[in-house]
Design a protein around this motif. Structure first.
Motif, PDB file in Angstrom:
ATOM      1  N   GLY A 192     -11.703   3.542  -4.088  1.00  0.00           N
ATOM      2  CA  GLY A 192     -11.318   3.468  -2.681  1.00  0.00           C
ATOM      3  C   GLY A 192     -10.212   2.465  -2.441  1.00  0.00           C
ATOM      4  O   GLY A 192      -9.294   2.708  -1.665  1.00  0.00           O
ATOM      5  N   ALA A 193     -10.302   1.331  -3.119  1.00  0.00           N
ATOM      6  CA  ALA A 193      -9.258   0.311  -2.963  1.00  0.00           C
ATOM      7  C   ALA A 193      -7.932   0.796  -3.545  1.00  0.00           C
ATOM      8  O   ALA A 193      -6.866   0.530  -2.981  1.00  0.00           O
ATOM      9  CB  ALA A 193      -9.688  -0.980  -3.644  1.00  0.00           C
ATOM     10  N   GLU A 194      -7.985   1.513  -4.658  1.00  0.00           N
ATOM     11  CA  GLU A 194      -6.751   2.053  -5.249  1.00  0.00           C
ATOM     12  C   GLU A 194      -6.117   3.085  -4.326  1.00  0.00           C
ATOM     13  O   GLU A 194      -4.895   3.107  -4.163  1.00  0.00           O
ATOM     14  CB  GLU A 194      -7.042   2.663  -6.613  1.00  0.00           C
ATOM     15  N   ALA A 195      -6.919   3.935  -3.725  1.00  0.00           N
ATOM     16  CA  ALA A 195      -6.379   4.942  -2.807  1.00  0.00           C
ATOM     17  C   ALA A 195      -5.770   4.278  -1.586  1.00  0.00           C
ATOM     18  O   ALA A 195      -4.691   4.665  -1.124  1.00  0.00           O
ATOM     19  CB  ALA A 195      -7.481   5.915  -2.396  1.00  0.00           C
ATOM     20  N   ALA A 196      -6.459   3.281  -1.041  1.00  0.00           N
ATOM     21  CA  ALA A 196      -5.934   2.576   0.126  1.00  0.00           C
ATOM     22  C   ALA A 196      -4.628   1.875  -0.216  1.00  0.00           C
ATOM     23  O   ALA A 196      -3.679   1.877   0.576  1.00  0.00           O
ATOM     24  CB  ALA A 196      -6.965   1.570   0.628  1.00  0.00           C
ATOM     25  N   SER A 197      -4.556   1.286  -1.406  1.00  0.00           N
ATOM     26  CA  SER A 197      -3.335   0.615  -1.832  1.00  0.00           C
ATOM     27  C   SER A 197      -2.193   1.616  -1.982  1.00  0.00           C
ATOM     28  O   SER A 197      -1.052   1.338  -1.617  1.00  0.00           O
ATOM     29  CB  SER A 197      -3.571  -0.113  -3.152  1.00  0.00           C
TER      30      SER A 197
END
Length: 76
Positions: free
Chosen positions: A27-32
């Motif tokens: 999720g953090a990678e997608a948001a980034s």
């Protein structure tokens, strides 16, 4: 028997923790990606585009409109 149950629960808890951490990382990678990708960046507009206002009707109702409204008023 007790040792086997403890080992089983240890594997289950480890798998759940691993899953939750991996999902948070994805999720953090997608948001980034969406935060820094130029495709999704803000596009500034120089001037606001004026929306054309439809011309207001001037005059009275047409004959078919009058007949319809009269028939509608009589039924109610």
């Amino acid at each position: 028997m007790l040792l086997q149950l403890m080992a089983l629960w240890g594997i289950v808890i480890a798998a759940i923790i691993w899953f939750v951490r991996d999902e948070r990382r994805l999720g953090a990678e997608a948001a980034s990606h969406y935060a820094h990708a130029p495709k999704y960046g803000h596009v500034a507009v120089d001037e606001p585009v004026a929306v054309p206002v439809p011309a207001q009707r001037v005059g009275e109702l047409t004959e078919p409109q009058r007949k319809f409204l009269k028939a509608f008023a009589e039924t109610n």
